[in-house]
Each structure stands twice: as structure tokens, then as C-alpha cells.
Write an enzyme that holds these catalytic residues in place. Structure first.
Site, short mmCIF file in Angstrom:
data_model
loop_
_atom_site.label_atom_id
_atom_site.label_comp_id
_atom_site.label_asym_id
_atom_site.label_seq_id
_atom_site.Cartn_x
_atom_site.Cartn_y
_atom_site.Cartn_z
N GLU A 174 0.81 -1.23 0.00
CA GLU A 174 0.00 0.00 0.00
C GLU A 174 0.84 1.27 0.00
O GLU A 174 0.55 2.21 -0.74
CB GLU A 174 -0.94 0.03 1.22
CG GLU A 174 -2.17 -0.86 1.10
CD GLU A 174 -1.89 -2.32 1.43
OE1 GLU A 174 -0.75 -2.64 1.85
OE2 GLU A 174 -2.80 -3.13 1.26
N HIS A 213 -10.29 -4.46 11.10
CA HIS A 213 -10.91 -4.30 9.79
C HIS A 213 -12.18 -3.44 9.85
O HIS A 213 -12.98 -3.48 8.91
CB HIS A 213 -11.27 -5.66 9.18
CG HIS A 213 -10.09 -6.38 8.60
ND1 HIS A 213 -9.06 -6.85 9.37
CD2 HIS A 213 -9.78 -6.72 7.33
CE1 HIS A 213 -8.17 -7.46 8.59
NE2 HIS A 213 -8.58 -7.39 7.35
#
Ligand SMILES: Cc1ncc(C[n+]2csc(CCOP(=O)(O)OP(=O)(O)O)c2C)c(N)n1
Ligand SMILES: [Mg+2]
Lengths: 350, 462
Positions: free
Chosen positions: B195, B264
Site C-alpha cells: 500500500e 478491519h
């Protein structure tokens, strides 16, 4: 300590230097410069040095604020690369960026005025020493976050490939920055997608006060791309001819579609990390030895004189010229007004 | 002309120091770079280097002197060919005029200068006219997002999408379904799981003029890349004095999905919304998703586009027309009412709208505003409604502390204090990491009843 680890070994022929995977490719032989090249390199490097000395002086006078990282000692790296590149090739670097901008032919007045935070600065005074850009000259900054420019530079290379424009991006970063995670994320993608980008590691032996030996498990930074199959080599970054030769080879590699290339420039910064660094982590002798034995500018000066390409007087005149340009930049940087207060709220969104 | 050597400042904060030692004596010649003296500050001992070449003509401040002010003359350097007689001339010559350095006095003078007014953001455009007779069609949020990207990619060859699993896998949440087949692997790019690297690469490509859409599999993972989003994408336009910026979109699901636990399940809207240079969008319906994603891709600034996984599969009616595009920065009044204003966005809207239905049954008329864009915040639409209802409840799934709700409440009390008939209430996610257990997760999220309770509390009908 030698400035160059292995600079002159090997031949410069293409077949000998063609790299296979991560195989450590032999550095090309130093290309001999002709008179014009020597004098060009001399002038460019001298201008950076005089500019940086003046910046140090203005800092001392309180005219430049914040951090100010000087490039003195490393001039051959950016000048050698500049001499090898073609129009449209981009450069991007960290906060030690004044030399890159001067080499990219940016007006010293605009650079110095940015250092003093004036409206005529390259970023209208809103970027400062560490954050300067020139779209026109393909200089993409000037970045204050150690390592960020490596991913950004990979993106510049990505855009070259996307547009098929044949240009190569050069991402400069330090030995300290070479330990950042995103450097390796970028290496992987660049090699995977054959992105035309040269990773130029300016190994000046220290990241602030931490020597490469104390920060890096393997101090041969040219091999940092080995696990991705990116060829790399160490270059005598104090010899502008060696830099240019290695750069030409790396540029050709990238331009021919073979992907990224790593050049570890072995160099040295004479001054502290920034102006406020007392540099207690190294001995005076170490610095002095570099200055007297490996100075990038002195090396060219000596060759120029030995070859009879200029007289002492002519070089003095050239120095005077350069000093005048720098003095003019310094004058402008002190007399140009600060940005208009209305600039506070501009350039946030288009 | 002899050159004055001044006491240098060696750090941003140094005002004076001790001249500890002279390493050169009067009559010594020096070249640029020679260390001529050592000075001590409260922090360190530093060396002073000669900047010019010459001969030390006169030392003005003897070594051992304490508290030498920055910029005080400490010595005079004679240039080549000059002798001591030049010194006298030097002392006669007026000290070189120095323009006010950006130092203390100047800074003080500057604070007196009036702060320029922050620009009043121009009135956002209204939603486009939907021509009479335009058919409506059903679309999931997922399809709307995909269609928005496909339409913009057809329109502009500089637009490309990259991220993990966006190409061959068709998207981890199938948002990029079909794009690879239509646009090929040059423009629909599967990245490694990296990322920080690919976000930075995207920003670099944008600085070079391309228009990347960077998909994060979820915004939880964008934390790896937040430096590039904020320090590079958001700030470059300003730092370059307007020369270059990052025309790009960072998008992906944000906030809680279901039963995926703490790492998450977080809504990052307020993080990004606090940064000048970023535009932050949180769509609710399929029309929001399509119209605003198209606008985001065309926007010349970095846009953080925060989707919601639970909403992906929900179906809405959207106008079936060419180039349906919505204005960034414009809230939408989804339901009019007179007793209380409910402000929400993204999945919070599902609670707000259901609550409004139930409140109506109980005789309370709620106006429901869908913010759609978080930054710039369309506070005018909220205020207009509050002036009518006198009561405000915000609804979102994020943590309460420093939330978007906090900002709305602040701005409303600032701009409409006299119109409020009750304290502003927030219905938010609870101030806990998201638990895994089904019963606890349910408790951690807001629910319709909490919205109803809050609306009743502010209307004093509880
Ligand atoms: C992400 C990040 N961490 C730390 C710093 C503070 N910092 C600025 S320069 C520097 C040393 C970098 O050394 P190197 O990469 O060798 O470059 P050099 O200064 O030698 O040119 C550090 C730690 C920073 N700017 N960014
Ligand atoms: Mg270093």
C-alpha cells in the site's frame, strides 16, 4: 577512507557492462571529458558550492529559517547525472535539494528566495528549503519525508512508461533513506513492471549522526535491489566523470525497456546534516581528508590546469562570475518582499 | 571592500552564543570553508567557517566573550590586495543595509498584520436537472461505482485504476468487475500487497499529470499509505506554489463490514477530513456513488472516496442518463420535516431514514440530510434546516471523539446558536475497538432505536 570503493574497474563496453539480473555489474571506465565538458562540470559544481556557502551565510544571519541542508561535497553526483540525461528526464529528491535545482537549470534567484521565504521563490515562499518544485524543468521536489520520494519517483517513471515518452525518472535518496520500507516496495514494482527509473543512492556515509555501518546490515547499498533482480553498482560520486559514465549506462538500460537501475554514489557531505548539526559523530580529520584528497571540484580544477584548458586567472574570473550570480541571488532573496498575506489561502485546491 | 564576519545563527532558535575560541589570528589568510572560530550555544559547540577568501584583518570580539548576539560583527576580513588601511575605511562605511530578516522583530510586526479572511467557499452547484421523462433504473452501489469508473476511463485516457486484486480477480469486492476486459492491463493494474509503495507511486504518476484511481482493498490498509496521502498528495499543490498537485482518487470500502473485528472495522472520515488539500466523499446511495465518483475522477485535486461494504449490494433507483454527475460539496435533503434535523451520510443514512419513518408514525416530523461530501462540508444546508427545526441529531458509525459529528455540532453552535432549542446530540459508534462477538458488535454500532431516542430527547417528547 576512500571515496570510491570500486570506481574504475571493468570496461565500459556494452557487452561487459550488460547486467544479468542482480549480477553486480562492473562500473564503466571513466569517460575522459573534453575541454567543454570539464569546464561545464567545473562551473556547475562551483555554482552549487558557492550557492550553498552563501545559503549557509544567510542562515547564519537569520535570513533563512527552519532546517537548511547543504549539498557541499556532493556536487559531482547531481552534475554528472545532469550531464548524462536528456530533456524531459525527471529528477526528484529529498530535502537536500538545492543542488538538484541548480543543476536542473533553475534560476538561483528563485531558489534562494524560496530559502528566505519570499514571493519570488520557486514556490512563492510557501514551500521552503525542503519543498521546491519546477514543472517546467521537470523537477518534482524537494520532499521532507525520508523515503517518500522513492515511491513518488517510481510513479514518475510509471507515467513515462504509460505515455511511452522515452523519458527516465531519477529518484535521489540517502543512505539513511535506503532503509525505508517503501523503497523496497518501489523496487519490487519497478522491476516487476520494468519502470524506467534510476534509483540514485547518495551514500554520504551518514544519515544525520548515524553512520552506514551503524544503520545497515549490508553496507553495499548498490546491492539493495538484488532480491528483485535490479542491477546496481557503486560509483565514485566524487568524480563527475565516473558519475556521468555510470549515469549514461543506467539511462540507456532504463530507456531500452529493461526496467530500473540502482546507482550507489559514494560521496561525502562536508557540512553538518543541517545547519544546526555540530557533527560530533565524525572526526575533523575524516572531513579534512575528504576535502583535500577527493574534493569533486578540485579534481576537475586540477585536470583543467594540467591540460592547459584554462589558466589560474581564467578560473579566477570564472569564480568571480559565479560569485556574482550567487550574490545577485542573495540580494534578490533579501530584498524581494514576503508573500502577500492573501497567499495564505491560495493553492490548497484547484 | 573589507568583509564583515558576523556572529552566525546556527539553529532556528539561537539568539546569542559564546565566542569560545578563535582558530585564526589577525593576519592569517583563510579560504572559504576554513574553520575560523568555535562558538558555543546552550545546545552545542559549533564551528564557524569562512565564507569568503581573504586575510583576517581585525578580530572585534575576543575569544571567551559570552552572550554575543547573532549578527554582531565579530571580525573583519580583508580581500586580496587590501591592507590594514582598508580597515579604517571599513569602519567609516555605513554598515550594509540589511532588509528585515524573517527574524523576531519582523515576526512580531507580522502578527499585527490582519489575518486575511479565509475564502468563502463558493456556493456548491445544485444537483443537475433530471430532464422530464428520464427513465430510472435499478442499480446497486457496486454497479454504480463500476459504471462511474468505466465511463470516466472511456472519456479520458489518463485515467487508470490500480490496487490489489482489481484486475484479474475483478476486485476483492467486485467493484472493478469487467474493467480489465474493456481497458486492458495497462489501465487496470493488479499491484502487489504494498500500500505505501503503490499509493506513493500513484501520487508520483498524478504529479506527472496522470489521473490514477488508487483502490485500497479497505481503508484500514490505507493506514500503511497515509503518509503519501497526506504529506505528498494533499500538500504538494501548496508547497509548489500551485505548480503541481495530485489529480487522483483514493477509494475503497471504509468503516465496519460485519464480524471482521477491530482491525478491519474503522471509519477514517474524520482523519482525512481534517487535512487541507484533501476532498472527502462518503456516498450513501447508488446515485451518490455514481455521480460523485465521476466528479471525483474529474476533480483536479486528491479525493478520498470512502465507500461502505454493507452498502455495495444495496439497490437504488438512479436516473438512466448520459453523464450523470453530482456536485462535490453539496448535501442532499433526502426527506423534509419540521421538528428535528437528522444529519447523516454513508451507512448512517440507513439508520436515519428508518428512524424518520418510525418517528413520523409517532407524530414527529424529521428532516433527513444526506451530507454526501464531508470536506468541503455543506454546513449551509444543515444550518438552513436547523433554523427551521431548532433541533439536530447527527448519525454516523465512526468513533465519537473528534468525529465528523463533533465538527458539525461545533459549526452549528457557532453559526446557529440562537436557533437551537435543545443540545445537539450525536449517535455514533461506541468508543471501543470493534468487538468480534455478534452481540457485542451489535452494541458497538449505532441502531435505529438510538436515533429515535435522540430525536425524542431533543424534541422533549421522550
Ligand atoms: C520519515 C522520516 N523520518 C525521519 C526524518 C528525520 N530525518 C531527516 S533527514 C534524516 C537523515 C536521512 O539521512 P540520509 O537518507 O542518509 O540523507 P542525507 O541527509 O545524508 O542526505 C532524518 C532521520 C524524516 N524527515 N522523515
Ligand atoms: Mg546520508
Amino acid at each position: 577512507m576512500a571515496a570510491a570503493t570500486k570506481s574504475t574497474a571493468g570496461s565500459g563496453t556494452k557487452s561487459a557492462s550488460r547486467s544479468r539480473g542482480a549480477a553486480k555489474s562492473a562500473a564503466p571506465a571513466i569517460v575522459e571529458f573534453d575541454k567543454d565538458q570539464e569546464l561545464h562540470a567545473y562551473r556547475e559544481m562551483l555554482q552549487i558550492r558557492r550557492f550553498e556557502e552563501k545559503a549557509g551565510q544567510l542562515y547564519g544571519m537569520g535570513l533563512i529559517g527552519g532546517f537548511c541542508h547543504l549539498y557541499i561535497g556532493q556536487e559531482a553526483v547531481v552534475v554528472g547525472m545532469q550531464m548524462a540525461k536528456v530533456d524531459g528526464d525527471q529528477m526528484i529528491t529529498g530535502y537536500r535539494d538545492h543542488g538538484h535545482m541548480l543543476a536542473m537549470d533553475l534560476d538561483p534567484k528563485g531558489v534562494m528566495a524560496e530559502l528566505t521565504g519570499r514571493r519570488g521563490g520557486l514556490s512563492k515562499g510557501k514551500g521552503g528549503s525542503m519543498h521546491m518544485f519546477s514543472k517546467e524543468k521537470h523537477f518534482y521536489g524537494g520532499h521532507g519525508i525520508v523515503g517518500a520520494q522513492v515511491s513518488l519517483g517510481t510513479g514518475l517513471g510509471f507515467a513515462n512508461k504509460y505515455r511511452e515518452n522515452g523519458n527516465v525518472a531519477m529518484a535521489f535518496f540517502g543512505d539513511g533513506a535506503s532503509n525505508q520500507g517503501q523503497v523496497y516496495e518501489s523496487f519490487n514494482m519497478a522491476q516487476l513492471w520494468k519502470i524506467p527509473v534510476i534509483y540514485v543512492i547518495e551514500n554520504n556515509k551518514y544519515g544525520m549522526g548515524t553512520s552506514v555501518e551503524r544503520s545497515s546490515a549490508n553496507t553495499d547499498l548498490s546491492q539493495r535491489g538484488a532480491s528483485f533482480g535490479i542491477p546496481g553498482e557503486q560509483v565514485d560520486g566524487m568524480d563527475v566523470r565516473a558519475v556521468m559514465a555510470a549515469s549514461q549506462k543506467a539511462l540507456e538500460h532504463c530507456r531500452s525497456g529493461k526496467g530500473p537501475y540502482i546507482l550507489e554514489m559514494i560521496t561525502y557531505r562536508y557540512r553538518g546534516h543541517s545547519m544546526s548539526d555540530p557533527a560530533k559523530y565524525r572526526s575533523k580529520e575524516e572531513v579534512q581528508k575528504m576535502r583535500t584528497e577527493h574534493d569533486p571540484i578540485e579534481q576537475v580544477r586540477k585536470r583543467v590546469l594540467d591540460n592547459g584548458w584554462a589558466t589560474e586567472d581564467e578560473l579566477k574570473a570564472l569564480d568571480k562570475d559565479v560569485r556574482a550570480i550567487v550574490a545577485e541571488a542573495a540580494e534578490f532573496a533579501q530584498t524581494d518582499p514576503e508573500p502577500d498575506v492573501s497567499e495564505l489561502y491560495t493553492d490548497i485546491l484547484l | 571592500m573589507p568583509i564583515d564576519i558576523l556572529m552566525p545563527a546556527l539553529s532556528p532558535t539561537m539568539e546569542e552564543g559564546k565566542l569560545a575560541k578563535w582558530l585564526k589570528a589577525e593576519g592569517d589568510s583563510v579560504t572559504a570553508g576554513d574553520v575560523i572560530a568555535e562558538i558555543e550555544t546552550d545546545k552545542a559547540t559549533m564551528e564557524v567557517e569562512a565564507v569568503e577568501e581573504g586575510t583576517i584583518g581585525k578580530i572585534l570580539v575576543p575569544e571567551g566573550t559570552d552572550a554575543v548576539k547573532v549578527n554582531e560583527k565579530i571580525a573583519i576580513l580583508l580581500e586580496e590586495g587590501e591592507d590594514a588601511s582598508a580597515l579604517d575605511k571599513a569602519s567609516e562605511a555605513a554598515a550594509p543595509a540589511q532588509s528585515a530578516p524573517a527574524g523576531k522583530e519582523n515576526a512580531e510586526a507580522e502578527t499585527a498584520a490582519p489575518l486575511p479572511a479565509a475564502p468563502v467557499s463558493s456556493e456548491p452547484a445544485d444537483d443537475p436537472e433530471i430532464p422530464d421523462g428520464t427513465p430510472m433504473k435499478s442499480s446497486t452501489v457496486r454497479e454504480a461505482l463500476r459504471d462511474a469508473m468505466a465511463e470516466e476511463m472511456r472519456r479520458d485516457g489518463d485515467v487508470f485504476v490500480m490496487g490489489e486484486e482489481v484486475a484479474e480477480y475483478q476486485g476483492a469486492y467486485k467493484i472493478t468487475q469487467g474493467l480489465l476486459a474493456e481497458f486492458g492491463d495497462k489501465r487496470v493494474i493488479d499491484t502487489p500487497i504494498t500500500e505505501h509503495g503503490f499509493a506513493g507511486m500513484g501520487v508520483g504518476a498524478a504529479m506527472a499529470g496522470l489521473k490514477p484511481i488508487v483502490e485500497f482493498m479497505t481503508f484500514n490498509f490505507a493506514m500503511q499509505a497515509i503518509d503519501q496521502i497526506i504529506n505528498s498528495a494533499a500538500k504538494t499543490l501548496y508547497m509548489s506554489g500551485g505548480q503541481m498537485g495530485a489529480p487522483m482518487v483514493f477509494r475503497g470500502p471504509n468503516g465496519a463490514a460485519a464480524r471482521v473485528g477491530a482491525q478491519h472495522s474503522q471509519d477514517f472520515a474524520s482523519w482525512y477530513a481534517s487535512v487541507p488539500g484533501l476532498t472527502v466523499i462518503q456516498p450513501y446511495s447508488a446515485a451518490d456513488a455514481k455521480g460523485l465518483l465521476k466528479a471525483a475522477i474529474r476533480n483536479p485535486n486528491p479525493v478520498v472516496f470512502l465507500e461502505n461494504e454493507i452498502l455495495y449490494g444495496q439497490t437504488f433507483e438512479i436516473p438512466d442518463m448520459d453523464d450523470f454527475i453530482l456536485p462535490i460539496g453539496k448535501a442532499k435533503v433526502e426527506r423534509t420535516g419540521s421538528d428535528v434535523t437528522l444529519v447523516s451520510w454513508s451507512i448512517g443514512m440507513t439508520y436515519a431514514l428508518k428512524a424518520a419513518d418510525q418517528l413520523a408514525e409517532q407524530g414527529i416530523s424529521a428532516e433527513v440530510i444526506n451530507l454526501r461530501t464531508i470536506r468541503p462540508l455543506d454546513i449551509d444546508t444543515v444550518i438552513k434546516s436547523v433554523k427551521k427545526t431548532g433541533r439536530l441529531v447527527t448519525v454516523e458509525e465512526a468513533y465519537p471523539m473528534c468525529s465528523v459529528s463533533s465538527e458539525i455540532a461545533f459549526q452549528v453552535q457557532e453559526k446557529a446558536f440562537d436557533y437551537l432549542d435543545a443540545p445537539i446530540l450525536r449517535v455514533t459508534g461506541k468508543d471501543v475497538p470493534m468487538p468480534y462477538a455478534a452481540n457485542l458488535e451489535k452494541l458497538a454500532l449505532p441502531n435505529v432505536q438510538e436515533v429515535i431516542d435522540a430525536a425524542k430527547a431533543v424534541t422533549y417528547t421522550a
